[in-house]
Design a protein around this motif. Structure first.
Motif, PDB file in Angstrom:
ATOM      1  N   LEU A  51       0.806  -1.217   0.000  1.00  0.00           N
ATOM      2  CA  LEU A  51       0.000   0.000   0.000  1.00  0.00           C
ATOM      3  C   LEU A  51       0.841   1.270   0.000  1.00  0.00           C
ATOM      4  N   LYS A  52       2.144   1.113   0.124  1.00  0.00           N
ATOM      5  CA  LYS A  52       3.039   2.259   0.048  1.00  0.00           C
ATOM      6  C   LYS A  52       3.580   2.463  -1.371  1.00  0.00           C
ATOM      7  N   VAL A  53       3.300   1.501  -2.253  1.00  0.00           N
ATOM      8  CA  VAL A  53       3.875   1.530  -3.606  1.00  0.00           C
ATOM      9  C   VAL A  53       2.892   2.169  -4.584  1.00  0.00           C
ATOM     10  N   GLU A  54       3.347   3.185  -5.287  1.00  0.00           N
ATOM     11  CA  GLU A  54       2.498   3.805  -6.308  1.00  0.00           C
ATOM     12  C   GLU A  54       2.354   2.882  -7.515  1.00  0.00           C
ATOM     13  N   SER A  55       1.286   3.067  -8.248  1.00  0.00           N
ATOM     14  CA  SER A  55       0.976   2.320  -9.478  1.00  0.00           C
ATOM     15  C   SER A  55       0.429   0.921  -9.201  1.00  0.00           C
ATOM     16  N   LEU A  56       0.153   0.601  -7.933  1.00  0.00           N
ATOM     17  CA  LEU A  56      -0.499  -0.661  -7.592  1.00  0.00           C
ATOM     18  C   LEU A  56      -1.889  -0.378  -7.047  1.00  0.00           C
ATOM     19  N   VAL A  57      -2.814  -1.313  -7.270  1.00  0.00           N
ATOM     20  CA  VAL A  57      -4.125  -1.238  -6.616  1.00  0.00           C
ATOM     21  C   VAL A  57      -4.064  -2.118  -5.357  1.00  0.00           C
ATOM     22  N   PRO A  58      -4.923  -1.880  -4.351  1.00  0.00           N
ATOM     23  CA  PRO A  58      -4.813  -2.605  -3.072  1.00  0.00           C
ATOM     24  C   PRO A  58      -5.446  -3.988  -3.091  1.00  0.00           C
ATOM     25  N   HIS A  59      -5.130  -4.770  -4.104  1.00  0.00           N
ATOM     26  CA  HIS A  59      -5.613  -6.153  -4.191  1.00  0.00           C
ATOM     27  C   HIS A  59      -4.407  -7.048  -4.458  1.00  0.00           C
ATOM     28  N   TYR A  60      -4.308  -8.131  -3.712  1.00  0.00           N
ATOM     29  CA  TYR A  60      -3.152  -9.015  -3.858  1.00  0.00           C
ATOM     30  C   TYR A  60      -3.515 -10.416  -3.392  1.00  0.00           C
ATOM     31  N   GLN A  61      -2.715 -11.385  -3.812  1.00  0.00           N
ATOM     32  CA  GLN A  61      -2.821 -12.752  -3.318  1.00  0.00           C
ATOM     33  C   GLN A  61      -1.414 -13.333  -3.188  1.00  0.00           C
ATOM     34  N   ILE A  62      -1.287 -14.235  -2.215  1.00  0.00           N
ATOM     35  CA  ILE A  62      -0.025 -14.929  -1.988  1.00  0.00           C
ATOM     36  C   ILE A  62      -0.228 -16.391  -2.368  1.00  0.00           C
ATOM     37  N   HIS A  63       0.554 -16.870  -3.310  1.00  0.00           N
ATOM     38  CA  HIS A  63       0.439 -18.251  -3.777  1.00  0.00           C
ATOM     39  C   HIS A  63       1.612 -19.069  -3.239  1.00  0.00           C
TER      40      HIS A  63
ATOM     41  N   GLY B   8      10.088  -1.599 -19.428  1.00  0.00           N
ATOM     42  CA  GLY B   8      11.091  -1.346 -18.406  1.00  0.00           C
ATOM     43  C   GLY B   8      10.522  -0.763 -17.128  1.00  0.00           C
ATOM     44  N   ARG B   9       9.460   0.027 -17.236  1.00  0.00           N
ATOM     45  CA  ARG B   9       8.847   0.611 -16.037  1.00  0.00           C
ATOM     46  C   ARG B   9       8.196  -0.459 -15.157  1.00  0.00           C
ATOM     47  N   VAL B  10       7.666  -1.499 -15.778  1.00  0.00           N
ATOM     48  CA  VAL B  10       7.086  -2.607 -15.017  1.00  0.00           C
ATOM     49  C   VAL B  10       8.190  -3.409 -14.348  1.00  0.00           C
ATOM     50  N   ILE B  11       9.250  -3.640 -15.059  1.00  0.00           N
ATOM     51  CA  ILE B  11      10.379  -4.392 -14.495  1.00  0.00           C
ATOM     52  C   ILE B  11      10.967  -3.635 -13.301  1.00  0.00           C
ATOM     53  N   GLN B  12      11.075  -2.295 -13.444  1.00  0.00           N
ATOM     54  CA  GLN B  12      11.588  -1.483 -12.347  1.00  0.00           C
ATOM     55  C   GLN B  12      10.649  -1.521 -11.148  1.00  0.00           C
ATOM     56  N   LEU B  13       9.333  -1.503 -11.411  1.00  0.00           N
ATOM     57  CA  LEU B  13       8.350  -1.574 -10.328  1.00  0.00           C
ATOM     58  C   LEU B  13       8.469  -2.891  -9.580  1.00  0.00           C
ATOM     59  N   LYS B  14       8.660  -3.968 -10.314  1.00  0.00           N
ATOM     60  CA  LYS B  14       8.823  -5.277  -9.688  1.00  0.00           C
ATOM     61  C   LYS B  14      10.034  -5.292  -8.766  1.00  0.00           C
TER      62      LYS B  14
ATOM     63  N   GLN C 109      10.128  -5.956  -4.663  1.00  0.00           N
ATOM     64  CA  GLN C 109      10.982  -6.995  -4.090  1.00  0.00           C
ATOM     65  C   GLN C 109      11.951  -6.407  -3.065  1.00  0.00           C
ATOM     66  N   SER C 110      12.486  -5.234  -3.362  1.00  0.00           N
ATOM     67  CA  SER C 110      13.425  -4.587  -2.452  1.00  0.00           C
ATOM     68  C   SER C 110      12.725  -4.184  -1.151  1.00  0.00           C
ATOM     69  N   LEU C 111      11.506  -3.639  -1.250  1.00  0.00           N
ATOM     70  CA  LEU C 111      10.757  -3.229  -0.058  1.00  0.00           C
ATOM     71  C   LEU C 111      10.369  -4.438   0.793  1.00  0.00           C
ATOM     72  N   ILE C 112       9.950  -5.521   0.132  1.00  0.00           N
ATOM     73  CA  ILE C 112       9.609  -6.740   0.863  1.00  0.00           C
ATOM     74  C   ILE C 112      10.832  -7.270   1.602  1.00  0.00           C
ATOM     75  N   LYS C 113      11.962  -7.238   0.919  1.00  0.00           N
ATOM     76  CA  LYS C 113      13.198  -7.748   1.516  1.00  0.00           C
ATOM     77  C   LYS C 113      13.606  -6.918   2.724  1.00  0.00           C
ATOM     78  N   SER C 114      13.531  -5.591   2.612  1.00  0.00           N
ATOM     79  CA  SER C 114      13.992  -4.720   3.693  1.00  0.00           C
ATOM     80  C   SER C 114      13.003  -4.656   4.848  1.00  0.00           C
ATOM     81  N   THR C 115      11.712  -4.835   4.556  1.00  0.00           N
ATOM     82  CA  THR C 115      10.691  -4.723   5.592  1.00  0.00           C
ATOM     83  C   THR C 115      10.370  -6.056   6.242  1.00  0.00           C
ATOM     84  N   CYS C 116      10.170  -7.088   5.417  1.00  0.00           N
ATOM     85  CA  CYS C 116       9.773  -8.405   5.933  1.00  0.00           C
ATOM     86  C   CYS C 116      10.947  -9.367   6.070  1.00  0.00           C
TER      87      CYS C 116
END
Length: 434
Positions: free
Chosen positions: A339-351, A382-388, A392-399
């Motif tokens: 929810l801190k990341v721009e260009s995403l909607v607040p819907h997700y799933q973990i598989h 490239g903008r999608v790849i950068q967003l990914k 990943q970096s935020l997940i790594k540093s936070t979780c």
């Protein structure tokens, strides 16, 4: 109520409850005898630690009515859990229980900012699930005009919100996101609705999601807590003044926090598993029920003036905690990041998936319409790849874990019309968490 007055009331009601289950519920009498205790051994609130725990398996083992403490003719209502992993957990209520439940929910609505003169739009599901009817009876007890929408049929929900102009709304936070999305698609600005407060629960949700809902609808969002095994919604609730911990209805429920491994009580402010004992229930009194919910408690007086113990918002459940390469992670922690990341909607799933005999975690997220149009639908842009990489970096540093992130086009992740399904275990083709 002053602390000593509350504790005196709790002890009196605890002793009555212990006496009732010992006399009327074979399960508890046998447990007491195994531990070598009798009701007279409960002389102080500290003595609650002598009593046995109850868990969901005990409900299954005594399905459907084996834990009831009153004759069948005194039961006026039966509810149950969703039963996603088997038969539902069955709970019963006497007329007195229904009145108490309505009272604690009415208190909860007032704490959230509700008033008798309000119209209240109820989007919690009706049926065996306690959410919809629990909020309904509490709102009526307060004297509100209740709109019993239940979940789903989002277009009709929006019509009723637009036409009846409720001041308050209740539902799951994930479903509020669905309502907001459909409003925007219909050219309706959610911020211009009549709603001033929302009472949300039935699933763990993050502080970031609260801010998202409040910004989207221009209302105050408060958390409500409850389980069918304890009573239903209304066991605790945030106040609108502070929104800083949920006030436990202590005259009806005694709360503990334990270490789920050692089963010992933890210090005030320390996270652990919530355990509740009912103090006034007649049909199904419950002793030290292990909820599986992770939280903490504080006795610090709230700025709203209420003196009841407060529990922190539920971080997650012991059974939806993922262990990823030795690190414990809850979906709510991932949600905070997304929810801190721009260009995403607040819907997700973990598989949860298996590849080459190894367990892996895939985080599925969805880009918003603006980015999708900018990249002309090309997810290799490239903008999608950068967003990914950013996610990943935020997940790594936070979780403190690494996981595969898969970006999806808009409207592809299923929307919630009730409790959101956050974790799907594709290793066994089985949904394991909500």
């Amino acid at each position: 109520m002053k602390r000593d007055e509350m504790e005196s009331l709790q002890l009196d009601r605890l002793r009555n409850t212990v006496g009732a289950v010992y006399k009327h519920v074979d399960f508890y009498r046998e447990k007491f005898e195994e531990l070598g205790i009798v009701p007279e051994d409960i002389r102080s609130l500290d003595d609650i630690a002598k009593l046995p725990f109850t868990n969901k398996q005990d409900f299954r083992d005594h399905y459907p009515f084996g834990l009831f403490a009153v004759p069948q003719e005194e039961i006026v209502r039966i509810h149950g859990s969703s039963g996603t992993s088997g038969k539902p957990t069955i709970v019963g209520y006497t007329s007195d229980d229904i009145n108490v439940w309505a009272e604690v929910v009415a208190r909860s609505i007032v704490a959230a900012g509700g008033k008798r003169s309000d119209t209240f739009h109820n989007s919690y599901g009706y049926g065996l699930f306690t959410g919809g009817i629990g909020l309904h009876y509490g709102a009526e007890a307060l004297g509100m005009a209740v709109v019993p929408m239940s979940g789903g049929n989002t277009k009709r929900q929006i019509t009723m919100i637009e036409d009846l102009k409720p001041r308050g709304i209740g539902g799951t936070p994930s479903y509020m996101l669905t309502i907001a999305e459909k409003m925007k698609e219909a050219g309706i600005n959610p911020r211009q609705s009549s709603m001033e407060y929302g009472i949300f629960g039935a699933e763990p949700w993050s502080e970031e999601l609260r801010k998202k809902i409040e910004e989207t609808f221009n209302l105050k969002a408060v958390d409500i807590y409850g389980l069918s095994e304890i009573m239903g919604p209304g066991v605790s609730v945030e106040c609108h003044e502070a929104q800083n911990g949920l006030h436990v209805q202590e005259d009806h429920f005694y709360v503990e926090v334990i270490n789920p491994e050692t089963l010992e009580q933890v210090a005030e402010g320390e996270e652990g598993e919530l355990v509740f004992t009912s103090l006034t229930k007649r049909a199904l009194p419950i002793i030290r029920y292990r909820t599986g919910d992770i939280s903490s408690i504080t006795r610090e007086i709230c700025k709203c003036g209420r003196t009841t113990i407060r529990m922190s918002r539920v971080k997650g459940r012991t059974d939806d905690m993922m262990i990823i390469r030795g690190v414990n992670v809850f979906p709510s922690e991932i949600e905070r990041v997304l929810l801190k990341v721009e260009s995403l909607v607040p819907h997700y799933q973990i598989h949860l998936v298996r590849a080459d005999s190894l367990d892996n975690v895939e985080l599925h997220v969805e880009i918003d319409d603006a980015l999708y149009e900018t990249i002309a639908g090309d997810l290799t842009d490239g903008r999608v790849i950068q967003l990914k990489k950013e996610i990943q970096s935020l997940i790594k540093s936070t979780c403190l874990v690494s996981m595969e992130v898969i970006l999806n086009i808009p409207k592809t992740i299923p929307r919630s019309e009730g409790k959101a399904i956050r974790i799907i275990d594709f290793r066994n083709k089985n949904v394991v968490g909500v």
